[in-house]
Design a protein around this motif. Structure first.
Motif, PDB file in Angstrom:
ATOM      1  N   ASP A  35       0.825  -1.204   0.000  1.00 37.93           N
ATOM      2  CA  ASP A  35       0.000   0.000   0.000  1.00 37.93           C
ATOM      3  C   ASP A  35       0.867   1.266   0.000  1.00 37.93           C
ATOM      4  O   ASP A  35       0.610   2.202  -0.755  1.00 37.93           O
ATOM      5  CB  ASP A  35      -0.938   0.004   1.212  1.00 37.93           C
ATOM      6  CG  ASP A  35      -1.858   1.210   1.210  1.00 37.93           C
ATOM      7  OD1 ASP A  35      -2.594   1.393   0.215  1.00 37.93           O
ATOM      8  OD2 ASP A  35      -1.831   1.973   2.200  1.00 37.93           O
ATOM      9  N   GLN A  36       1.916   1.298   0.830  1.00 35.82           N
ATOM     10  CA  GLN A  36       2.822   2.447   0.854  1.00 35.82           C
ATOM     11  C   GLN A  36       3.519   2.617  -0.492  1.00 35.82           C
ATOM     12  O   GLN A  36       3.691   3.732  -0.971  1.00 35.82           O
ATOM     13  CB  GLN A  36       3.879   2.280   1.951  1.00 35.82           C
ATOM     14  CG  GLN A  36       3.356   2.408   3.348  1.00 35.82           C
ATOM     15  CD  GLN A  36       4.410   2.016   4.360  1.00 35.82           C
ATOM     16  OE1 GLN A  36       5.115   1.025   4.192  1.00 35.82           O
ATOM     17  NE2 GLN A  36       4.508   2.804   5.425  1.00 35.82           N
ATOM     18  N   GLN A  37       3.918   1.505  -1.086  1.00 37.19           N
ATOM     19  CA  GLN A  37       4.600   1.544  -2.381  1.00 37.19           C
ATOM     20  C   GLN A  37       3.674   2.097  -3.461  1.00 37.19           C
ATOM     21  O   GLN A  37       4.074   2.965  -4.254  1.00 37.19           O
ATOM     22  CB  GLN A  37       5.091   0.148  -2.738  1.00 37.19           C
ATOM     23  CG  GLN A  37       5.978   0.086  -3.941  1.00 37.19           C
ATOM     24  CD  GLN A  37       6.522  -1.310  -4.164  1.00 37.19           C
ATOM     25  OE1 GLN A  37       5.949  -2.304  -3.701  1.00 37.19           O
ATOM     26  NE2 GLN A  37       7.626  -1.396  -4.874  1.00 37.19           N
ATOM     27  N   VAL A  38       2.430   1.638  -3.476  1.00 36.38           N
ATOM     28  CA  VAL A  38       1.456   2.106  -4.473  1.00 36.38           C
ATOM     29  C   VAL A  38       1.175   3.590  -4.262  1.00 36.38           C
ATOM     30  O   VAL A  38       1.150   4.376  -5.222  1.00 36.38           O
ATOM     31  CB  VAL A  38       0.157   1.269  -4.392  1.00 36.38           C
ATOM     32  CG1 VAL A  38      -0.967   1.914  -5.180  1.00 36.38           C
ATOM     33  CG2 VAL A  38       0.421  -0.146  -4.886  1.00 36.38           C
ATOM     34  N   ARG A  39       0.962   4.005  -3.011  1.00 38.19           N
ATOM     35  CA  ARG A  39       0.666   5.418  -2.735  1.00 38.19           C
ATOM     36  C   ARG A  39       1.857   6.313  -3.077  1.00 38.19           C
ATOM     37  O   ARG A  39       1.692   7.396  -3.646  1.00 38.19           O
ATOM     38  CB  ARG A  39       0.244   5.607  -1.283  1.00 38.19           C
ATOM     39  CG  ARG A  39      -1.179   5.096  -1.033  1.00 38.19           C
ATOM     40  CD  ARG A  39      -1.677   5.388   0.353  1.00 38.19           C
ATOM     41  NE  ARG A  39      -0.864   4.648   1.315  1.00 38.19           N
ATOM     42  CZ  ARG A  39      -0.480   5.108   2.498  1.00 38.19           C
ATOM     43  NH1 ARG A  39      -0.806   6.299   2.893  1.00 38.19           N
ATOM     44  NH2 ARG A  39       0.243   4.357   3.306  1.00 38.19           N
TER      45      ARG A  39
END
Length: 107
Positions: A35-39
């Motif tokens: 999720d952090q990577q996508v955001r």
């Protein structure tokens, strides 16, 4: 953070950069969640499209990542407590090559 892999920004500079497109890139660390990577990826693209279209973005991207994607504190294996004494290391300036991997955070 000591004991943590640095956050890596890997970039490939296409011929149409910066006038028509942003660099091809990926953001990775063993501690970053999907999720952090996508955001983070979405935010970097938004930065280029909304604020920096036609401009060089690597410095702005590394600064944003340094300030906004922080690893969790290291866990001290001797006490099973989080080590809050660790400090972040400043971004490394990208190399002038067309493709590079730049450590953003870590020791």
């Amino acid at each position: 953070v000591e004991g943590r892999q640095p956050l890596m920004l890997t970039v490939h500079i296409p011929e149409s950069y910066p006038s028509h497109t942003h660099p091809e890139f990926s953001v990775y660390a063993d501690w970053i969640t999907e999720d952090q990577q996508v955001r983070a990826t979405a935010h970097l693209i938004d930065m280029y499209q909304q604020e920096l279209l036609g401009c060089c973005v690597l410095f702005s991207w590394t600064e944003w990542l340094k300030e906004n994607v922080i690893p969790p504190p290291a866990i001290n294996p001797n006490t099973s407590t989080r080590d809050s004494s660790s400090e972040n290391v400043h971004a490394v300036t990208p190399s002038p090559s067309a493709s590079s991997t730049t450590p953003i955070l870590g020791r």
